[in-house]
Write an enzyme that holds these catalytic residues in place. Sequence first.
Site, PDB file in Angstrom:
ATOM      1  CB  ILE A  21      -0.389   2.890   4.384  1.00  0.00           C
ATOM      2  CG1 ILE A  21      -0.889   2.262   3.069  1.00  0.00           C
ATOM      3  CG2 ILE A  21      -1.561   3.527   5.120  1.00  0.00           C
ATOM      4  CD1 ILE A  21      -1.800   1.054   3.244  1.00  0.00           C
TER       5      ILE A  21
ATOM      6  CG  ASP B  75       9.895   0.055   8.129  1.00  0.00           C
ATOM      7  OD1 ASP B  75       8.762   0.447   7.776  1.00  0.00           O
ATOM      8  OD2 ASP B  75      10.496  -0.883   7.563  1.00  0.00           O
ATOM      9  CG  ASN B  76      12.198  -5.029   8.810  1.00  0.00           C
ATOM     10  OD1 ASN B  76      11.549  -4.413   7.970  1.00  0.00           O
ATOM     11  ND2 ASN B  76      12.072  -6.328   8.995  1.00  0.00           N
TER      12      ASN B  76
ATOM     13  CB  SER C 225      -6.538  -6.222   3.865  1.00  0.00           C
ATOM     14  OG  SER C 225      -6.776  -6.342   2.480  1.00  0.00           O
TER      15      SER C 225
ATOM     16  CE1 TYR D 228      -1.085  -8.634   3.437  1.00  0.00           C
ATOM     17  CE2 TYR D 228      -2.933  -8.634   1.891  1.00  0.00           C
ATOM     18  CZ  TYR D 228      -2.148  -7.982   2.828  1.00  0.00           C
ATOM     19  OH  TYR D 228      -2.439  -6.677   3.159  1.00  0.00           O
TER      20      TYR D 228
ATOM     21  CE  LYS E  71      -2.509  -7.321   6.650  1.00  0.00           C
ATOM     22  NZ  LYS E  71      -1.782  -6.441   7.548  1.00  0.00           N
TER      23      LYS E  71
ATOM     24  CG  PHE F 189     -12.356  -1.447   0.213  1.00  0.00           C
ATOM     25  CD1 PHE F 189     -12.588  -1.444   1.597  1.00  0.00           C
ATOM     26  CD2 PHE F 189     -13.111  -2.291  -0.563  1.00  0.00           C
ATOM     27  CE1 PHE F 189     -13.568  -2.271   2.168  1.00  0.00           C
ATOM     28  CE2 PHE F 189     -14.094  -3.116  -0.010  1.00  0.00           C
ATOM     29  CZ  PHE F 189     -14.316  -3.104   1.357  1.00  0.00           C
TER      30      PHE F 189
ATOM     31  CG  ASN G 195      -1.148  -3.896  -5.709  1.00  0.00           C
ATOM     32  OD1 ASN G 195      -0.294  -3.849  -4.837  1.00  0.00           O
ATOM     33  ND2 ASN G 195      -2.099  -4.807  -5.699  1.00  0.00           N
TER      34      ASN G 195
ATOM     35  N   PRO H  38      -4.971 -15.239 -12.145  1.00  0.00           N
ATOM     36  CG  PRO H  38      -3.534 -17.067 -12.293  1.00  0.00           C
ATOM     37  CD  PRO H  38      -3.661 -15.622 -12.677  1.00  0.00           C
ATOM     38  N   GLY H  39      -6.906 -15.959  -9.251  1.00  0.00           N
ATOM     39  CA  GLY H  39      -7.236 -15.451  -7.911  1.00  0.00           C
ATOM     40  C   GLY H  39      -7.967 -14.120  -7.925  1.00  0.00           C
TER      41      GLY H  39
HETATM   42  P1  NAD Z   1       4.566  -1.361   2.751  1.00  0.00           P
HETATM   43  O1  NAD Z   1       5.252  -2.629   2.411  1.00  0.00           O
HETATM   44  O2  NAD Z   1       4.864  -0.154   1.945  1.00  0.00           O
HETATM   45  O3  NAD Z   1       4.818  -1.007   4.301  1.00  0.00           O
HETATM   46  C1  NAD Z   1       5.021  -1.973   5.276  1.00  0.00           C
HETATM   47  C2  NAD Z   1       6.270  -1.579   6.037  1.00  0.00           C
HETATM   48  O4  NAD Z   1       6.500  -2.539   7.061  1.00  0.00           O
HETATM   49  C3  NAD Z   1       7.522  -1.554   5.171  1.00  0.00           C
HETATM   50  O5  NAD Z   1       8.196  -0.316   5.365  1.00  0.00           O
HETATM   51  C4  NAD Z   1       8.366  -2.726   5.680  1.00  0.00           C
HETATM   52  O6  NAD Z   1       9.740  -2.462   5.572  1.00  0.00           O
HETATM   53  C5  NAD Z   1       7.885  -2.840   7.109  1.00  0.00           C
HETATM   54  N1  NAD Z   1       8.002  -4.166   7.707  1.00  0.00           N
HETATM   55  C6  NAD Z   1       7.544  -5.348   7.224  1.00  0.00           C
HETATM   56  N2  NAD Z   1       7.851  -6.338   8.082  1.00  0.00           N
HETATM   57  C7  NAD Z   1       8.492  -5.766   9.132  1.00  0.00           C
HETATM   58  C8  NAD Z   1       9.042  -6.257  10.325  1.00  0.00           C
HETATM   59  N3  NAD Z   1       9.029  -7.574  10.619  1.00  0.00           N
HETATM   60  N4  NAD Z   1       9.611  -5.395  11.187  1.00  0.00           N
HETATM   61  C9  NAD Z   1       9.649  -4.067  10.915  1.00  0.00           C
HETATM   62  N5  NAD Z   1       9.159  -3.539   9.787  1.00  0.00           N
HETATM   63  C10 NAD Z   1       8.581  -4.381   8.899  1.00  0.00           C
HETATM   64  O7  NAD Z   1       3.002  -1.669   2.759  1.00  0.00           O
HETATM   65  P2  NAD Z   1       1.776  -0.650   2.867  1.00  0.00           P
HETATM   66  O8  NAD Z   1       1.096  -0.655   1.568  1.00  0.00           O
HETATM   67  O9  NAD Z   1       2.223   0.616   3.468  1.00  0.00           O
HETATM   68  O10 NAD Z   1       0.874  -1.460   3.886  1.00  0.00           O
HETATM   69  C11 NAD Z   1       0.850  -1.156   5.258  1.00  0.00           C
HETATM   70  C12 NAD Z   1      -0.092  -2.134   5.946  1.00  0.00           C
HETATM   71  O11 NAD Z   1      -1.382  -2.044   5.364  1.00  0.00           O
HETATM   72  C13 NAD Z   1       0.330  -3.594   5.810  1.00  0.00           C
HETATM   73  O12 NAD Z   1       0.026  -4.251   7.011  1.00  0.00           O
HETATM   74  C14 NAD Z   1      -0.553  -4.106   4.689  1.00  0.00           C
HETATM   75  O13 NAD Z   1      -0.764  -5.485   4.794  1.00  0.00           O
HETATM   76  C15 NAD Z   1      -1.833  -3.322   4.947  1.00  0.00           C
HETATM   77  N6  NAD Z   1      -2.664  -3.171   3.750  1.00  0.00           N
HETATM   78  C16 NAD Z   1      -2.132  -2.624   2.615  1.00  0.00           C
HETATM   79  C17 NAD Z   1      -2.916  -2.505   1.476  1.00  0.00           C
HETATM   80  C18 NAD Z   1      -2.345  -1.945   0.204  1.00  0.00           C
HETATM   81  O14 NAD Z   1      -2.935  -2.151  -0.848  1.00  0.00           O
HETATM   82  N7  NAD Z   1      -1.242  -1.212   0.224  1.00  0.00           N
HETATM   83  C19 NAD Z   1      -4.267  -2.907   1.499  1.00  0.00           C
HETATM   84  C20 NAD Z   1      -4.780  -3.424   2.684  1.00  0.00           C
HETATM   85  C21 NAD Z   1      -3.964  -3.555   3.814  1.00  0.00           C
HETATM   86  C1  UD1 Z   2      -4.746  -7.210  -4.874  1.00  0.00           C
HETATM   87  C2  UD1 Z   2      -4.689  -8.495  -4.082  1.00  0.00           C
HETATM   88  C3  UD1 Z   2      -5.425  -8.286  -2.781  1.00  0.00           C
HETATM   89  C4  UD1 Z   2      -4.828  -7.082  -2.011  1.00  0.00           C
HETATM   90  C5  UD1 Z   2      -4.872  -5.850  -2.913  1.00  0.00           C
HETATM   91  C6  UD1 Z   2      -4.246  -4.630  -2.278  1.00  0.00           C
HETATM   92  C7  UD1 Z   2      -4.557 -10.307  -5.752  1.00  0.00           C
HETATM   93  C8  UD1 Z   2      -5.267 -11.437  -6.387  1.00  0.00           C
HETATM   94  N1  UD1 Z   2      -5.276  -9.566  -4.866  1.00  0.00           N
HETATM   95  O1  UD1 Z   2      -6.097  -6.916  -5.052  1.00  0.00           O
HETATM   96  O2  UD1 Z   2      -5.365  -9.450  -1.970  1.00  0.00           O
HETATM   97  O3  UD1 Z   2      -5.580  -6.830  -0.835  1.00  0.00           O
HETATM   98  O4  UD1 Z   2      -4.168  -6.151  -4.140  1.00  0.00           O
HETATM   99  O5  UD1 Z   2      -2.862  -4.834  -2.076  1.00  0.00           O
HETATM  100  O6  UD1 Z   2      -3.378 -10.064  -6.001  1.00  0.00           O
HETATM  101  N2  UD1 Z   2      -5.105  -5.240 -12.939  1.00  0.00           N
HETATM  102  C9  UD1 Z   2      -4.859  -5.268 -14.281  1.00  0.00           C
HETATM  103  N3  UD1 Z   2      -3.559  -5.235 -14.700  1.00  0.00           N
HETATM  104  C10 UD1 Z   2      -2.502  -5.194 -13.830  1.00  0.00           C
HETATM  105  C11 UD1 Z   2      -2.777  -5.163 -12.432  1.00  0.00           C
HETATM  106  C12 UD1 Z   2      -4.094  -5.191 -12.027  1.00  0.00           C
HETATM  107  O7  UD1 Z   2      -5.777  -5.313 -15.097  1.00  0.00           O
HETATM  108  O8  UD1 Z   2      -1.352  -5.185 -14.281  1.00  0.00           O
HETATM  109  C13 UD1 Z   2      -6.507  -5.231 -12.481  1.00  0.00           C
HETATM  110  C14 UD1 Z   2      -6.881  -6.403 -11.604  1.00  0.00           C
HETATM  111  O9  UD1 Z   2      -7.322  -7.488 -12.379  1.00  0.00           O
HETATM  112  C15 UD1 Z   2      -7.996  -5.775 -10.749  1.00  0.00           C
HETATM  113  C16 UD1 Z   2      -7.593  -4.307 -10.631  1.00  0.00           C
HETATM  114  O10 UD1 Z   2      -6.678  -4.076 -11.694  1.00  0.00           O
HETATM  115  O11 UD1 Z   2      -9.210  -5.845 -11.433  1.00  0.00           O
HETATM  116  C17 UD1 Z   2      -6.895  -3.976  -9.324  1.00  0.00           C
HETATM  117  O12 UD1 Z   2      -5.812  -4.860  -9.131  1.00  0.00           O
HETATM  118  P1  UD1 Z   2      -4.809  -4.718  -7.880  1.00  0.00           P
HETATM  119  O13 UD1 Z   2      -4.315  -3.319  -7.818  1.00  0.00           O
HETATM  120  O14 UD1 Z   2      -3.808  -5.794  -7.977  1.00  0.00           O
HETATM  121  O15 UD1 Z   2      -5.742  -4.921  -6.602  1.00  0.00           O
HETATM  122  P2  UD1 Z   2      -6.735  -6.123  -6.220  1.00  0.00           P
HETATM  123  O16 UD1 Z   2      -6.935  -7.053  -7.348  1.00  0.00           O
HETATM  124  O17 UD1 Z   2      -7.954  -5.500  -5.633  1.00  0.00           O
END
Ligand code: NAD
Ligand code: UD1
Length: 336
Positions: free
Chosen positions: A11, A30-31, A123, A147, A151, A176, A197, A291-292
């Site tokens: 992101i 970034d690290n 999140s 995790y 948040k 989302f 994911n 699970p979860g």
């Molecule tokens: P990402 O892992 O691709 O990006 C996170 C970046 O932070 C990475 O480049 C990593 O190297 C860096 N990083 C982690 N710890 C660090 C540290 N201690 N010092 C410096 N750099 C560090 O993840 P993303 O998907 O881009 O997510 C970005 C943010 O959004 C995160 O905070 C994540 O929790 C939040 N978020 C992501 C999702 C998602 O589904 N991708 C959903 C909700 C919230």
């Molecule tokens: C997961 C995390 C959630 C996090 C979000 C975004 C869990 C339990 N939840 O959510 O905390 O905020 O990612 O990073 O890990 N699915 C399949 N097959 C797969 C993978 C996923 O059927 O191989 C389904 C899942 O059951 C779900 C949907 O796809 O219904 C989306 O899954 P995913 O992308 O992992 O996101 P979340 O479950 O929303």
Amino acid sequence: MILLTGATGYIGSHTWLELLQAGQRVIGIDNFINSSPKVLARLEKLSGKKLEFLQGDVCDPVFLESVFQSFPIKGVVHFASLKAVGESYSNPLLYYENNISGLIALLQVMQKHSCHHFVFSSSACVYGDPDVSPVKEDADLKPENPYGQTKLMSEQILRDLEKSDSKWRVAYLRYFNPIGAHESGMIGEDPNGIPNNLSPLVARVAAGRMEELKVYGNDWETPDGTGVRDYIHVVDLARGHVKAVEHLLSGKPSLTVNLGTGVGYSVMDVIRAYEKVIGRPIPYRVTDRRPGDVALYYADPSLARDLLGWCAERNLEQMCADSWRWQSQNPMGYES
Ligand code: NAD
Ligand code: UD1
């Protein structure tokens, strides 16, 4: 100038580009714990600008101090955190240390340098298994995994800080399910190791890197029995950050908003949309539930529209098309 932490991540990289295109000056840090330095050259090509970047850890106050001494930082967008739910169960201390200590170290340095504008990557997982969808921002907060707890705790720390000093302005952005990639196919999601994911897994199956997709249950209480989520294009999400930065820098108050589309799609909807893009079937097999997992949730994004003038614009087909362009142009991610 805006400081982006976690700037080379999924992101962060998309937001960096959108901020530059909106005319903001950005310093990225970034690290590389979950990203590749190769992102930087791609972003320079896409933006046509020389990037300002420093490698370092947000948990390291000496590093942060040097960043704040070197640049006139007016606001921070904080992406740097660890985000793998499964790993947060097996190594909770790592998650609390990185995500909470990093936040505190950053806020301390910001306070010292009188920088009080903060955009936080929260999140939808702070809602846990929501009682109703669409989910509004005032829904109960009950994260289900370590995790998600990091948040919610981060939000609490920021709210206490705001109470202690009225100069603080915070945008709590609850994302989302971000998927997709920049339409150029040059930057995208490149998780280390095996992805968890749905979207990167569908992409790998489509590319033949994996034999089949496991569909985690088709007996959920949803229209087709598979899990329903609110998938949002990462570029729409990135633009939400630009709006949040502009909102805070113009002196407007703190806000807490969902960033989603307001539409729920099932796992089968995603598979079908991806099949349409690639023009062939995606092999899949229905397995036990993960699970979860929860059955269904999607956002009410109307508050973000009202307060930020922001709306997601890209539909599921565009998300899948852009995800596929990134995957097919970069079969091994940034190492391709
Ligand atoms: P990402 O892992 O691709 O990006 C996170 C970046 O932070 C990475 O480049 C990593 O190297 C860096 N990083 C982690 N710890 C660090 C540290 N201690 N010092 C410096 N750099 C560090 O993840 P993303 O998907 O881009 O997510 C970005 C943010 O959004 C995160 O905070 C994540 O929790 C939040 N978020 C992501 C999702 C998602 O589904 N991708 C959903 C909700 C919230
Ligand atoms: C997961 C995390 C959630 C996090 C979000 C975004 C869990 C339990 N939840 O959510 O905390 O905020 O990612 O990073 O890990 N699915 C399949 N097959 C797969 C993978 C996923 O059927 O191989 C389904 C899942 O059951 C779900 C949907 O796809 O219904 C989306 O899954 P995913 O992308 O992992 O996101 P979340 O479950 O929303």
